[in-house]
Scaffold this motif. Structure first.
Motif: not given
Lengths: 122, 122
Positions: A73-74, A77-79, A103-104, B113-114
């Motif tokens: 994710g951004a 450790n996020s997805l 999810i964070l 767009v990430h």
């Protein structure tokens, strides 16, 4: 399966298993920072999400996952997760759905749902 | 329509319009930090995404958006987007698809767009 996929799969298994067996316990995956969109309506924070869970009127729901995609994710450790599958409520026909999550880390070694968007696909 | 919805709608209009009229120009929406998943395969960064765009073999593609959901993303001024719709390639039947994006500020007043995950839904 890489570590992110493994974490994602475990997370989603727990999520849908909880939804199928005890829908009100699903609130444990959310925090006050969480945003859920369900059928085009937005629910922000624990109170609104809890009320939405209460309003779901099925007696029995069965989820079947067809595909799961996962990306970093951004934030660290996020997805970023994407699920397609089908679901059956009570004695309804099966509906196709798609659902996307971000999810964070929750600061306690676990993960919480920050973003959640669900749509039936017809 | 709130400001986030307005930004999201404008972004998605430009994105799919570019894809329909000049697919190689779609690379302008991505950076080296971008991750795209298409049909379960992951493409990371500009080179991989560009090669994937080149490999898309259609002569003509038409996207029709059914629904768009938008939420604030995990970092400031980012958006988490979810699209369902249908697409038709050349003379194929229409396919249902879902696509989820996370778009982030690009440091130059725009958005890139990430995260991008695309799936046909059958």
């Amino acid at each position: 399966m890489n570590p992110a996929q493994s974490i994602a799969q475990q997370f989603l298994q727990q999520y849908y298993q909880t939804l199928m067996t005890n829908k009100m316990a699903l609130i444990q995956f959310y925090t006050n920072a969480s945003i859920m969109t369900y059928g085009g309506e937005l629910y922000n924070g624990l109170k609104a999400i809890n009320e939405k869970l209460e309003s779901l009127a099925f007696q029995k729901i069965v989820y079947k996952i067809d595909d799961m995609d996962v990306q970093p994710g951004a934030v660290q450790n996020s997805l970023f997760l994407f699920v397609t599958g089908s679901l059956q409520m009570d004695d309804s026909d099966a509906f196709k759905f798609s659902q996307s999550f971000q999810i964070l880390p929750n600061g306690q070694g676990g993960l919480y749902v920050h973003n959640d968007i669900f749509r039936l696909v017809y």
